[in-house]
Design an enzyme around this catalytic site. Structure first.
Site, PDB file in Angstrom:
ATOM      1  N   THR A  75      -2.142   4.676 -10.129  1.00  0.00           N
ATOM      2  CA  THR A  75      -2.825   6.066 -10.434  1.00  0.00           C
ATOM      3  C   THR A  75      -2.666   5.666 -11.492  1.00  0.00           C
ATOM      4  O   THR A  75      -2.336   6.111 -12.238  1.00  0.00           O
ATOM      5  CB  THR A  75      -1.425   6.871  -9.777  1.00  0.00           C
ATOM      6  OG1 THR A  75      -1.732   7.586  -8.533  1.00  0.00           O
ATOM      7  CG2 THR A  75      -0.869   7.826  -9.816  1.00  0.00           C
ATOM      8  N   SER A 203      -6.443  -1.462  -6.488  1.00  0.00           N
ATOM      9  CA  SER A 203      -5.442  -1.680  -6.816  1.00  0.00           C
ATOM     10  C   SER A 203      -5.429  -2.691  -4.669  1.00  0.00           C
ATOM     11  O   SER A 203      -5.861  -3.020  -4.555  1.00  0.00           O
ATOM     12  CB  SER A 203      -5.029   0.068  -5.377  1.00  0.00           C
ATOM     13  OG  SER A 203      -3.193   0.075  -5.008  1.00  0.00           O
ATOM     14  N   ALA A 204      -4.013  -2.381  -4.643  1.00  0.00           N
ATOM     15  CA  ALA A 204      -4.080  -3.888  -3.564  1.00  0.00           C
ATOM     16  C   ALA A 204      -3.304  -3.194  -2.374  1.00  0.00           C
ATOM     17  O   ALA A 204      -3.637  -3.507  -1.004  1.00  0.00           O
ATOM     18  CB  ALA A 204      -1.872  -4.701  -3.963  1.00  0.00           C
ATOM     19  N   HIS A 205      -3.300  -1.556  -2.504  1.00  0.00           N
ATOM     20  CA  HIS A 205      -3.330  -0.809  -1.303  1.00  0.00           C
ATOM     21  C   HIS A 205      -3.972  -0.463  -0.499  1.00  0.00           C
ATOM     22  O   HIS A 205      -3.401  -0.157   1.346  1.00  0.00           O
ATOM     23  CB  HIS A 205      -1.660   0.458  -1.908  1.00  0.00           C
ATOM     24  CG  HIS A 205      -3.271   1.632  -2.227  1.00  0.00           C
ATOM     25  ND1 HIS A 205      -3.177   1.796  -2.991  1.00  0.00           N
ATOM     26  CD2 HIS A 205      -3.641   2.614  -1.477  1.00  0.00           C
ATOM     27  CE1 HIS A 205      -4.326   2.531  -3.302  1.00  0.00           C
ATOM     28  NE2 HIS A 205      -4.033   3.093  -2.011  1.00  0.00           N
ATOM     29  N   CYS A 326      -5.636  23.727   5.454  1.00  0.00           N
ATOM     30  CA  CYS A 326      -4.325  23.928   6.322  1.00  0.00           C
ATOM     31  C   CYS A 326      -4.020  22.381   6.637  1.00  0.00           C
ATOM     32  O   CYS A 326      -2.489  21.917   6.541  1.00  0.00           O
ATOM     33  CB  CYS A 326      -5.014  23.263   7.431  1.00  0.00           C
ATOM     34  SG  CYS A 326      -5.677  25.395   7.600  1.00  0.00           S
TER      35      CYS A 326
END
Lengths: 393, 211
Positions: A75, A203-205, A326
């Protein structure tokens, strides 16, 4: 608790113990701030660990040491790329930015935020597989275009764009190019010596590394306006105390991904797609058959709703996600499925499966068996399924 | 394990009651919400002497709260007279389920509407419908009470989102106290249109936002 089969690795991954082991030292022993080379020894050691991690990550993507800026994840990386370039070039060059319609939220919402500040954004359409049209991209570039941001692979359907060609087009037109590589990094090799991208989000995640840890590749001589004020860390491009355990863990996570693992993940994914499409009627694969990341499968189960599927699966010990309205906090159907020309119905019954290090072939067998039961039960109570069966008769 | 719904909701979701279709129903209706994509069909068998709902079934193309509400509301309506069943509210159904997350309100309100629409369908078929009255602001307002504000789970009237209602020659003009770029603007507009457009003398519904 029974064994949980986790197939939502695009959202977050289980940390690898070896990553945690590597990080520990920098929480408990070498916890000092990274000092200059004239600082105290604990700080020098911290600095070295940070430098080594940076060097390792740079090498992995064919970048130079000073082209890697550590961030708090995808982000922040994408926000910095879009807003940093926009602010730097708005007076010098113009206020036009090009993104695809199906970008992940950090890019899409950064673009929207800039739009509110007077920038003009072109949202490129994608085809039924999620691919942008290169001619359309080329035609959309104007004299006042400051940045093109097209993801390497899509977060929901795994479709991979041809960033090699895209970056060439941008280079020829003298426009900066950013790509969000969150969902390809280490799963698909990327060589920035060959691909002239200017900014890349990492990113590492998604690779069994620490959460809230990422990097932004910024090619040499690419100017970005620093938007968070503070100290002069990260080559004066990103202020804030360096996350040294995170950087060390990130490098370790990259080191642990092997071509064999990627092959194995792809085999499991292929097996899942083959079994689901072969054994469960009225299913559609979303995304491209070949041009997709090895870990992603996204399938619509017609006549049933996604949250009902995922909740049933959750109660049986499987974690997956859906593009159904939903399921989302905003009650909006997936902008990706809608973007590839799908209707609400296609998004409504879509389920995403993303594989990681800790999945096995048995996981595939058992989730297919369970999803087959769940979908068949839900179809029994769905008015749509019956209408369809009557049509068939 | 930690699930997003309480045990009662999960039980109705796992094994919903009164599921399926009735052959030759006396009344039936299908209600759908374009906002979240859910759909529900309700079928009823009515005793013509006593006006009691003797059998009721439902089908759902919906999420967990939609299925659970369909299950509980058909339980509640079975054995009741049409008048009694009509009065079952979404709030009563939710209470019977031990509560639902507020954001799920409009997925579950659909099941309640399905029941009411099936009753209305029966009444229309059997000529029990009251004579056609021209649409008034009050009638519009009553219908708007069925449109949920997904942020709060309460209806748009109670949460003071309706700024203005004008009726002009079959045209209903509404102003909503939300910016047009609000995350729920489009879905609220769609739901309002759905509710008002079915009034017999309404030709057009225009929903405006404040900016």
């Amino acid at each position: 608790m029974e064994k949980n089969v986790y197939l939502d690795n695009a959202a977050a991954t289980r940390l690898d113990e070896r990553v945690l082991e590597a990080m520990k030292k920098y929480y408990f022993e070498v916890y000092a701030v990274a000092t200059s080379e004239f600082g105290y020894s604990l700080g020098i050691e911290a600095r070295e660990a940070l430098d080594e991690s940076r060097e390792f990550i740079a090498k992995n993507i064919g970048a130079d040491f000073e082209e890697i800026v550590f961030t708090s994840g995808s982000t922040e990386s994408s926000n910095t790329a879009l807003k940093g370039v926009a602010m730097d070039l708005k007076e010098k060059k113009g206020k036009h930015i090009i993104v695809s319609k199906i970008e992940d939220f950090p890019v899409l919402n950064s673009a929207k935020s800039l739009e509110r500040q007077g920038f003009e954004i072109t949202y490129l359409d994608v085809d039924q597989y999620g691919l942008i049209n290169l001619d359309q991209l080329e035609k959309s570039i104007r004299n006042d275009t400051v940045l093109v941001s097209i993801q390497h692979a899509n977060q929901e359907i795994g479709t991979m764009q041809d960033i090699s060609k895209i970056s060439e087009i941008c280079k020829n037109k003298d426009v900066l190019f950013h790509t969000d590589a969150t969902h390809t990094f280490t799963r698909v090799p990327i060589d920035l010596k060959k691909i002239p991208a200017d900014l890349v989000t990492l990113s590492a995640h998604t690779i069994h590394g620490p959460k809230e840890t990422g990097a932004l590749f910024i090619r040499k001589n690419t100017q970005i306006s620093k938007w968070m004020d503070g100290g002069f860390q990260e080559f004066n491009k990103r202020a804030g105390l360096e996350n040294i355990p995170g950087a060390v863990g990130f490098a370790k996570a990259i080191e642990l991904v092997t071509p064999e693992e990627n092959k194995n993940i792809q085999n499991m994914r292929n097996h899942l797609i083959k079994k689901v499409l072969g054994e469960i009627p009225d299913t559609t694969l979303n995304g491209h058959k070949e041009k997709r990341t090895p870990q992603n499968a996204n399938i619509t189960f017609h006549y049933v709703e996604g949250e009902s599927i995922t909740l049933h699966l959750d109660m049986r010990g499987f974690s997956v996600s859906t593009g159904s309205a939903c399921f989302s906090k905003s009650l909006e159907a997936s902008h990706v499925i809608m973007g590839i020309g799908g209707d609400h119905e296609r998004a409504h019954g879509s389920v995403r499966f993303t594989f990681g290090r800790y999945n096995t072939m048995e996981d595939v067998e058992s989730i297919v068996e369970n999803i087959s039961e769940v979908v068949s039960e839900l179809r029994k109570i769905s008015p749509l399924g019956k209408i369809h069966e009557e049509d068939k008769k | 394990m930690k699930f997003p719904y309480n045990e009662k909701v999960l039980e109705h979701f796992r094994r919903p009651h009164n599921v399926g279709k009735l052959e030759n129903p006396d009344g039936k209706a299908t209600e759908g919400s374009p906002a979240c994509g859910d759909m529900v069909s309700v079928y009823i068998k009515v005793n013509p002497q006593s006006n009691i709902i003797e059998d009721i079934k439902f089908e759902s193309y919906g999420c967990a709260s939609n299925i659970a509400t369909g299950s509980i509301i058909t339980d509640m309506a079975k054995g009741k007279t049409l008048e009694e069943a009509k009065k079952i509210t979404w709030q009563q159904a939710t209470e019977a389920l031990g509560g639902l997350p507020p954001i799920k309100a409009h997925c579950s309100v659909l099941a309640v509407e399905g029941l009411r629409a099936a009753i209305q369908n029966y009444e229309e078929k059997h000529g029990i419908i009251a004579e056609k009255v021209p649409t008034t602001i009050e009638i519009v307002n009553n219908r708007l009470k069925k449109v949920m504000n997904p942020l709060t789970g309460l209806d748009v009237v109670r949460t003071n989102l309706i700024k203005k209602i004008e009726i002009d020659n079959g045209k209903v003009l509404l102003t909503i106290d939300l910016p047009s770029n609000h995350q729920f603007a489009a879905s609220i507009r769609e739901e309002i249109k759905e509710k008002i457009e079915t009034l017999w003398d309404v030709k057009e519904v225009i929903v405006d936002f404040i900016e």
